[in-house]
Scaffold this motif. Structure first.
Motif: not given
Length: 372
Positions: A130-158
């Protein structure tokens, strides 16, 4: 009767040593990335951050690849576009997955920190960010090779923190504790970008993110975000109410049309041989092969009209206008181009025969003139 099946997705280029299929899709109007992940052996998959207006595109890809969609996951209740999750649920029966903290209607799989969503032999882990909204999640692949950060963390931003229960201190902690604790090699895929940046990594963002990378402190981060003074997203009045319904339209529009059209991933309307056979007397079947092929050993559908593709523009006026047109060729390739030409010419009741005469014959339907 032989039934044609979708091609094996093991033939499709896949990531993760061949066990994971990964596709990144983009909506140019809102700068939104949508992600498709599928376990190749089981053909099960998940969709992340779909866009309402891109539903036909996404569903076509899922169907063409033969994927059984387990869940449509949203990383948060978006303020800049309406999710396509309800439409995907309606079309495939998949779960509608969103953080329980968002408290949206029609969610069938409320997500909490530490939950896992399994698709075949793979899974994704849900990390509350949370932080961008209170319901934000990051979706992390099982082997931790990829993560989908939504709007919590953007490329060179947030994401911004000035509405939807946003809080810069909370976002700082979310990124530092839940995203930056992933392996430095972990690839980070954002929910949005407007400058062509489609992927980053933990090590890159730790070093180069101007808001919280390098030597930036929490004080620097909060001071930056609290003084951005950004206008609200231009679709917020439509997007937030829509996403609190999980993308369900206020009134479900009727699905009925002249035929049960499916859209190919290329965007063209298609019909199956089975439906065409059942309604053949009400249709014009337009064969766009050459005359030699039409009269050759591969045969033709009885009663079909021959206009070779090179002659279509000049002879289009000879196509009957009192009934829909289904365009055919050997494989569905030339007929796809003909379908596109007819649509551009204003013939809206037109569709391509999916798989062409090759699929027609494979499914056991008759062709006249076939020579053994």
């Amino acid at each position: 009767m032989a039934v044609a099946t979708a091609p094996s997705i093991s033939l499709v280029a896949a990531a993760g040593g061949g066990s994971l299929l990964f596709r990144q899709l983009f909506d140019a109007d809102t700068g939104t990335f949508t992600y498709l992940l599928a376990d190749v052996p089981s053909r099960q998959g998940v969709l992340i951050d779909s866009v309402y207006e891109q539903h036909a595109r996404d569903l076509s890809l899922i169907r063409e690849l033969g994927i059984e969609l387990v869940a449509s996951i949203d990383t948060h209740a978006h303020a800049d576009h309406v999710t396509g999750s309800w439409l995907m649920h309606d079309a495939t029966g998949c779960a509608i997955a969103l953080s329980a903290a968002a408290r949206a209607d029609n969610v069938t799989l409320p997500l909490n920190h530490g939950d896992r969503v399994t698709f075949g032999g793979r899974s994704v882990e849900i990390r509350s960010t949370p932080g961008h909204t209170n319901g934000c999640i990051t979706v992390v692949l099982d082997d931790h090779s990829m993560a989908f950060t939504g709007d919590a963390l953007l490329v060179r931003g947030c994401g911004r923190c000035d509405f939807q229960q946003g809080n810069a201190h909370t976002l700082w902690n979310s990124i530092k504790e839940q995203i930056f604790t992933l392996p430095e090699s972990c690839l980070l895929y954002p929910g949005h970008d407007y400058n062509g940046r489609s992927v980053s990594s933990v090590v890159e963002e730790k070093a180069f993110n101007a808001r919280l990378g390098g030597d930036a402190t929490e004080r620097d981060f909060v001071g930056h975000l609290e003084n951005m003074k950004l206008p609200h997203p231009h679709k917020i009045a439509e997007a937030l109410p829509g996403n609190m319904r999980s993308g369900k339209p206020r009134e479900t529009s009727p699905k009925a049309t002249w035929a049960p059209l499916a859209r190919s991933y290329a965007g063209l309307p298609e019909l199956t041989p089975t439906w065409v056979v059942a309604h053949q007397s009400d249709l014009t079947l337009l064969d766009v092969r050459s005359a030699e092929e039409f009269n050759g050993p591969d045969g033709r559908v009885a009663g079909s009209l021959l206009i070779p593709l090179p002659d279509l523009e000049a002879q289009a006026s000879s196509i009957p206008t009192d009934r829909p047109v289904v365009v055919v060729c050997h494989s569905g390739s030339r007929s796809a181009l003909a379908t596109q030409q007819l649509l551009k010419a204003g013939r809206w009741q037109v569709a391509n025969l999916r798989g062409g005469l090759s699929r027609w014959a494979a499914e056991g339907y008759p062709l006249e003139g076939v020579k053994a």
